[in-house]
Write a protein that holds these residues in place. Structure first.
Motif, PDB file in Angstrom:
ATOM      1  N   PHE A  52       0.858  -1.187   0.000  1.00 38.27           N
ATOM      2  CA  PHE A  52       0.000   0.000   0.000  1.00 38.27           C
ATOM      3  C   PHE A  52       0.898   1.242   0.000  1.00 38.27           C
ATOM      4  N   PRO A  53       1.263   1.733  -1.196  1.00 38.30           N
ATOM      5  CA  PRO A  53       2.107   2.937  -1.266  1.00 38.30           C
ATOM      6  C   PRO A  53       1.415   4.132  -0.605  1.00 38.30           C
ATOM      7  N   ALA A  54       2.145   5.239  -0.488  1.00 38.28           N
ATOM      8  CA  ALA A  54       1.673   6.413   0.240  1.00 38.28           C
ATOM      9  C   ALA A  54       0.279   6.851  -0.219  1.00 38.28           C
ATOM     10  N   HIS A  55      -0.602   7.067   0.760  1.00 35.98           N
ATOM     11  CA  HIS A  55      -1.966   7.507   0.486  1.00 35.98           C
ATOM     12  C   HIS A  55      -2.501   8.260   1.704  1.00 35.98           C
ATOM     13  N   PRO A  56      -3.543   9.080   1.517  1.00 37.20           N
ATOM     14  CA  PRO A  56      -4.043   9.910   2.619  1.00 37.20           C
ATOM     15  C   PRO A  56      -5.265   9.297   3.303  1.00 37.20           C
ATOM     16  N   HIS A  57      -5.579   9.854   4.476  1.00 38.97           N
ATOM     17  CA  HIS A  57      -6.838   9.569   5.174  1.00 38.97           C
ATOM     18  C   HIS A  57      -7.276  10.837   5.913  1.00 38.97           C
ATOM     19  N   ARG A  58      -8.566  10.971   6.084  1.00 35.82           N
ATOM     20  CA  ARG A  58      -9.123  11.999   6.965  1.00 35.82           C
ATOM     21  C   ARG A  58     -10.445  11.477   7.529  1.00 35.82           C
ATOM     22  N   GLY A  59     -10.680  11.750   8.807  1.00 40.79           N
ATOM     23  CA  GLY A  59     -11.979  11.501   9.407  1.00 40.79           C
ATOM     24  C   GLY A  59     -12.226  10.089   9.905  1.00 40.79           C
ATOM     25  N   ILE A  60     -11.206   9.227   9.873  1.00 40.53           N
ATOM     26  CA  ILE A  60     -11.381   7.842  10.323  1.00 40.53           C
ATOM     27  C   ILE A  60     -10.257   7.436  11.269  1.00 40.53           C
ATOM     28  N   GLU A  61     -10.429   6.266  11.872  1.00 37.87           N
ATOM     29  CA  GLU A  61      -9.346   5.606  12.578  1.00 37.87           C
ATOM     30  C   GLU A  61      -9.054   4.292  11.871  1.00 37.87           C
ATOM     31  N   THR A  62      -7.783   4.002  11.671  1.00 39.12           N
ATOM     32  CA  THR A  62      -7.381   2.723  11.085  1.00 39.12           C
ATOM     33  C   THR A  62      -6.766   1.861  12.181  1.00 39.12           C
ATOM     34  N   GLN A  89      -1.583  -1.813  15.429  1.00 38.70           N
ATOM     35  CA  GLN A  89      -1.282  -0.407  15.183  1.00 38.70           C
ATOM     36  C   GLN A  89      -2.589   0.355  15.042  1.00 38.70           C
ATOM     37  N   TRP A  90      -2.654   1.544  15.645  1.00 40.92           N
ATOM     38  CA  TRP A  90      -3.864   2.367  15.623  1.00 40.92           C
ATOM     39  C   TRP A  90      -3.496   3.782  15.211  1.00 40.92           C
ATOM     40  N   MET A  91      -4.209   4.291  14.221  1.00 41.71           N
ATOM     41  CA  MET A  91      -4.057   5.698  13.835  1.00 41.71           C
ATOM     42  C   MET A  91      -5.420   6.372  13.894  1.00 41.71           C
ATOM     43  N   SER A  92      -5.505   7.412  14.685  1.00 42.55           N
ATOM     44  CA  SER A  92      -6.683   8.274  14.689  1.00 42.55           C
ATOM     45  C   SER A  92      -6.332   9.430  13.758  1.00 42.55           C
ATOM     46  N   THR A  93      -6.789   9.347  12.506  1.00 44.61           N
ATOM     47  CA  THR A  93      -6.245  10.221  11.470  1.00 44.61           C
ATOM     48  C   THR A  93      -6.694  11.667  11.595  1.00 44.61           C
ATOM     49  N   GLY A  94      -7.878  11.892  12.181  1.00 44.11           N
ATOM     50  CA  GLY A  94      -8.326  13.267  12.359  1.00 44.11           C
ATOM     51  C   GLY A  94      -8.287  14.050  11.063  1.00 44.11           C
ATOM     52  N   ARG A  95      -7.653  15.246  11.126  1.00 38.56           N
ATOM     53  CA  ARG A  95      -7.681  16.157   9.971  1.00 38.56           C
ATOM     54  C   ARG A  95      -6.805  15.697   8.811  1.00 38.56           C
ATOM     55  N   GLY A  96      -5.927  14.713   9.061  1.00 34.18           N
ATOM     56  CA  GLY A  96      -5.178  14.234   7.907  1.00 34.18           C
ATOM     57  C   GLY A  96      -3.915  13.473   8.225  1.00 34.18           C
ATOM     58  N   ALA A 122     -18.166  13.605  14.396  1.00 31.45           N
ATOM     59  CA  ALA A 122     -17.946  14.887  13.719  1.00 31.45           C
ATOM     60  C   ALA A 122     -17.064  15.818  14.536  1.00 31.45           C
ATOM     61  N   LYS A 123     -17.235  15.832  15.847  1.00 33.44           N
ATOM     62  CA  LYS A 123     -16.485  16.757  16.694  1.00 33.44           C
ATOM     63  C   LYS A 123     -14.988  16.474  16.704  1.00 33.44           C
ATOM     64  N   ASP A 124     -14.595  15.244  16.278  1.00 38.56           N
ATOM     65  CA  ASP A 124     -13.179  14.854  16.330  1.00 38.56           C
ATOM     66  C   ASP A 124     -12.520  14.754  14.960  1.00 38.56           C
ATOM     67  N   ALA A 172     -12.414   5.222  18.689  1.00 40.66           N
ATOM     68  CA  ALA A 172     -13.676   5.931  18.482  1.00 40.66           C
ATOM     69  C   ALA A 172     -14.841   5.004  18.796  1.00 40.66           C
ATOM     70  N   GLY A 173     -15.929   5.590  19.273  1.00 44.04           N
ATOM     71  CA  GLY A 173     -17.102   4.791  19.598  1.00 44.04           C
ATOM     72  C   GLY A 173     -16.867   3.809  20.725  1.00 44.04           C
ATOM     73  N   ASN A 174     -15.881   4.104  21.595  1.00 48.92           N
ATOM     74  CA  ASN A 174     -15.525   3.182  22.684  1.00 48.92           C
ATOM     75  C   ASN A 174     -15.302   1.763  22.157  1.00 48.92           C
ATOM     76  N   GLY A 175     -14.688   1.681  20.987  1.00 49.71           N
ATOM     77  CA  GLY A 175     -14.467   0.386  20.362  1.00 49.71           C
ATOM     78  C   GLY A 175     -13.479  -0.488  21.124  1.00 49.71           C
ATOM     79  N   ALA A 176     -13.723  -1.774  21.079  1.00 46.13           N
ATOM     80  CA  ALA A 176     -12.809  -2.769  21.645  1.00 46.13           C
ATOM     81  C   ALA A 176     -12.783  -3.967  20.701  1.00 46.13           C
ATOM     82  N   ILE A 177     -11.612  -4.584  20.566  1.00 44.18           N
ATOM     83  CA  ILE A 177     -11.432  -5.678  19.598  1.00 44.18           C
ATOM     84  C   ILE A 177     -10.604  -6.778  20.247  1.00 44.18           C
ATOM     85  N   ALA A 178     -11.043  -8.024  20.051  1.00 43.02           N
ATOM     86  CA  ALA A 178     -10.300  -9.183  20.562  1.00 43.02           C
ATOM     87  C   ALA A 178     -10.185 -10.232  19.479  1.00 43.02           C
TER      88      ALA A 178
END
Length: 279
Positions: A52-62, A89-96, A122-124, A172-178
């Motif tokens: 996955f070469p360089a690419h952008p994100h906004r508004g999500i968490e990966t 690995q967790w990224m909260s991408t926010g504005r970019g 939306a607030k984040d 986000a959303g108080n998410g939890a993963i197992a």
């Protein structure tokens, strides 16, 4: 276990031609607060070595979880990390964010991993980006006397009388993963009643006495105990829980916002270089 609805992942490609299985929920209802579950599972390096070469994100968490093989992550924040088997690995991408994920050399023996997207409220969505991984503080693992294993990838989890909390616990959303792994013909029950949304994705084996095998995903009622029983090939599942955000979604490729105008602004900002560069 009370099943509300089921789905099956479909084959697709992303990045520079990486073959994946995908569950998508950009309707803002079916997976909320999650948006997408991508699974990469192959012993054929031609399926994933383009990366996955360089690419952008906004508004999500990966949220990236590697079970086999590994990727090297780089981003414009200056992070450069090898994410290997067992790492999260967790990224909260926010504005970019701009990042790349390229297979490590030792991934030639195969790859099995996930990237899960979560919607940000939306607030984040325009807050500064954040990055965290478990390369130094490893994922906690719970195990019982029948060999059942629970890996607390994000949030707090309990296996029978044991509990563990991941160092990654602000999804986000108080998410939890197992990741829950059961040997052949074993059974366990998880209490997930503290959450409003619960999703199970089968990545290995099958659930005994059902048609549910690998790449099946189903939503369950979190108020009912989640009983998992492994079939003859054992069972491995991701369990994803959280609180629905219930906001309007506008989606375009790597951007998830609330309105079309916000999407157009994200594209303009990216084209004008406002996301920065990987150095």
């Amino acid at each position: 276990m009370k099943i509300i609805r089921t789905n099956k992942a479909h084959a697709t490609q992303d990045g520079a031609g990486v073959n994946i299985s995908r569950i998508a929920g950009f309707d803002g209802r079916s997976l909320d607060p999650f948006l997408m579950i991508d699974e990469l599972k192959s012993d054929n390096k031609s399926d994933f070595m383009a990366g996955f070469p360089a690419h952008p994100h906004r508004g999500i968490e990966t949220f990236t979880y590697i079970r086999k093989g590994g990727f090297e992550h780089q981003d414009q924040m200056g992070n450069k990390k090898a994410i290997r088997a067992g790492d999260v690995q967790w990224m909260s991408t926010g504005r970019g964010v701009i990042h790349s994920e390229m297979p490590l050399a030792d991934a030639e023996q195969g790859m099995h991993g996930f990237q899960i997207w979560l919607n940000m409220p939306a607030k984040d969505k325009m807050r500064p980006p954040r990055y965290q991984d478990t390369t130094e503080k490893k994922v906690p693992v719970l195990q019982n006397d029948t060999g059942i294993e629970l890996r607390a990838l994000a949030g707090t989890w309990q296996l029978e009388q044991q509990s563990a909390t991941s160092s990654i616990n602000e999804l986000a959303g108080n998410g939890a993963i197992a990741d829950v792994i059961l040997p052949t013909n074993t059974e366990t029950t998880l209490d997930i009643s503290a959450h409003s949304k619960a999703i199970v994705y089968i990545h290995s084996g099958s659930i005994a006495d059902t048609e549910y095998v690998e790449t099946y995903q189903f939503e369950v009622d979190p108020k009912a105990p989640l009983t998992l029983k492994a079939g003859e090939r054992g069972l491995g599942v991701l369990v994803l829980v959280g609180e629905p955000i219930r906001e309007k979604i506008a989606h375009m490729g790597p951007f998830v916002m609330n309105t079309q105008e916000e999407l157009h602004q994200a594209v303009r900002d990216y084209q004008m270089g406002r996301f920065g560069d990987i150095v």
